[in-house]
Design a protein around this motif. Structure first.
Motif, PDB file in Angstrom:
ATOM      1  N   UNK A  41       0.850  -1.185   0.000  1.00 56.27           N
ATOM      2  CA  UNK A  41       0.000   0.000   0.000  1.00 56.27           C
ATOM      3  C   UNK A  41       0.886   1.236   0.000  1.00 56.27           C
ATOM      4  N   UNK A  42       0.824   2.016  -1.073  1.00 56.65           N
ATOM      5  CA  UNK A  42       1.625   3.239  -1.169  1.00 56.65           C
ATOM      6  C   UNK A  42       0.987   4.351  -0.345  1.00 56.65           C
ATOM      7  N   UNK A  43      -0.332   4.333  -0.261  1.00 58.50           N
ATOM      8  CA  UNK A  43      -1.053   5.308   0.562  1.00 58.50           C
ATOM      9  C   UNK A  43      -1.572   4.587   1.801  1.00 58.50           C
ATOM     10  N   UNK A  44      -0.890   4.764   2.931  1.00 54.17           N
ATOM     11  CA  UNK A  44      -1.278   4.024   4.136  1.00 54.17           C
ATOM     12  C   UNK A  44      -2.647   4.424   4.670  1.00 54.17           C
ATOM     13  N   UNK A  45      -3.278   3.492   5.348  1.00 51.98           N
ATOM     14  CA  UNK A  45      -4.507   3.747   6.090  1.00 51.98           C
ATOM     15  C   UNK A  45      -4.404   2.976   7.399  1.00 51.98           C
ATOM     16  N   UNK A  49      -1.563  -0.588   9.020  1.00 47.89           N
ATOM     17  CA  UNK A  49      -0.393  -0.539   9.894  1.00 47.89           C
ATOM     18  C   UNK A  49       0.030  -1.936  10.337  1.00 47.89           C
ATOM     19  N   UNK A  50      -0.924  -2.782  10.553  1.00 47.28           N
ATOM     20  CA  UNK A  50      -0.634  -4.129  11.043  1.00 47.28           C
ATOM     21  C   UNK A  50      -0.486  -5.147   9.926  1.00 47.28           C
ATOM     22  N   UNK A  51      -0.628  -4.713   8.691  1.00 41.66           N
ATOM     23  CA  UNK A  51      -0.504  -5.612   7.540  1.00 41.66           C
ATOM     24  C   UNK A  51       0.976  -5.800   7.235  1.00 41.66           C
ATOM     25  N   UNK A  52       1.505  -6.970   7.554  1.00 39.43           N
ATOM     26  CA  UNK A  52       2.937  -7.217   7.379  1.00 39.43           C
ATOM     27  C   UNK A  52       3.185  -8.725   7.285  1.00 39.43           C
ATOM     28  N   UNK A  92       0.012   7.298  12.453  1.00 40.00           N
ATOM     29  CA  UNK A  92       0.997   7.493  11.395  1.00 40.00           C
ATOM     30  C   UNK A  92       0.616   6.778  10.107  1.00 40.00           C
ATOM     31  N   UNK A  93      -0.265   5.800  10.189  1.00 37.53           N
ATOM     32  CA  UNK A  93      -0.735   5.112   8.984  1.00 37.53           C
ATOM     33  C   UNK A  93      -2.112   5.600   8.540  1.00 37.53           C
ATOM     34  N   UNK A  94      -2.615   6.656   9.150  1.00 35.37           N
ATOM     35  CA  UNK A  94      -3.970   7.123   8.833  1.00 35.37           C
ATOM     36  C   UNK A  94      -4.057   7.819   7.488  1.00 35.37           C
ATOM     37  N   UNK A  95      -2.941   8.392   7.036  1.00 38.91           N
ATOM     38  CA  UNK A  95      -2.966   9.157   5.797  1.00 38.91           C
ATOM     39  C   UNK A  95      -3.424  10.587   6.011  1.00 38.91           C
ATOM     40  N   UNK A 112       1.947  11.438  10.660  1.00 42.05           N
ATOM     41  CA  UNK A 112       1.483  10.836   9.409  1.00 42.05           C
ATOM     42  C   UNK A 112       2.270  11.320   8.193  1.00 42.05           C
ATOM     43  N   UNK A 113       2.572  12.615   8.110  1.00 40.14           N
ATOM     44  CA  UNK A 113       3.291  13.124   6.928  1.00 40.14           C
ATOM     45  C   UNK A 113       4.666  12.477   6.795  1.00 40.14           C
ATOM     46  N   UNK A 114       5.343  12.306   7.916  1.00 38.92           N
ATOM     47  CA  UNK A 114       6.671  11.705   7.940  1.00 38.92           C
ATOM     48  C   UNK A 114       6.600  10.258   7.436  1.00 38.92           C
ATOM     49  N   UNK A 115       5.639   9.509   7.947  1.00 37.19           N
ATOM     50  CA  UNK A 115       5.526   8.103   7.562  1.00 37.19           C
ATOM     51  C   UNK A 115       4.910   7.942   6.171  1.00 37.19           C
ATOM     52  N   UNK A 116       3.998   8.827   5.797  1.00 40.07           N
ATOM     53  CA  UNK A 116       3.447   8.784   4.428  1.00 40.07           C
ATOM     54  C   UNK A 116       4.560   8.914   3.397  1.00 40.07           C
TER      55      UNK A 116
END
Length: 159
Positions: A41-45, A49-52, A92-95, A112-116
């Motif tokens: 996922x390039x655009x996190x939601x 976050x737990x998808x790994x 941080x994964x909310x977008x 979020x911006x940093x992690x996005x």
């Protein structure tokens, strides 16, 4: 205050663990086998976050428990740390970079911006909670350049 300080200590420990191992998971010989799953996922939601990959969950997830082992003297800390960590991870994964987010009051909070940018660029911004490891090792240089370019574009648009 003690529980807040212990949660902060847990966050500092987890962040260091996460930075170094996350950076290792981006190594070209390892990335495609383990961490690439998380970057589908390039655009996190939030729930992503737990998808790994299961190995990534074990490797990076172990950092969560180190602070508990160091600081935990009561089940209240355990639950407080679980809540803090989940809130931060989903944030941080909310977008979304929510302007009135109380987490922005925490010094060096990545957000979020940093992690996005990490999900958009795949290089740099490896820390989970704070920005200091990326700053120390220069792995946030592309993000800083991106922010400067964004500011220049905003100034041009305002004129």
């Amino acid at each position: 205050y003690i529980v807040v300080a212990q949660c902060f200590g847990c966050a500092v420990i987890e962040d260091a663990w996460h930075y170094f191992l996350h950076r290792l998971l981006h190594h070209k010989r390892i990335y495609k086998y383990i961490h690439k799953v998380h970057h589908e996922f390039v655009s996190p939601f939030g729930m992503q976050a737990e998808y790994a990959h299961p190995l990534e969950t074990i490797i990076l997830g172990a950092g969560f428990f180190i602070g508990i082992v160091v600081f935990c003297n009561h089940v209240i800390l355990l639950w407080a740390w679980v809540i803090c960590r989940l809130m931060e991870t989903i944030d941080v994964h909310s977008g979304y970079d929510v302007p009135l987010n109380p987490l922005h009051l925490v010094p060096f909070y990545a957000g979020a911006r940093f992690h996005d940018f990490h999900h958009m660029n795949f290089i740099g911004n490896y820390a989970s909670t704070f920005t200091w490891w990326d700053r120390i090792f220069g792995t946030d240089s592309q993000f800083i350049a991106y922010k400067e370019k964004e500011k220049k574009q905003q100034l041009i648009m305002q004129k």
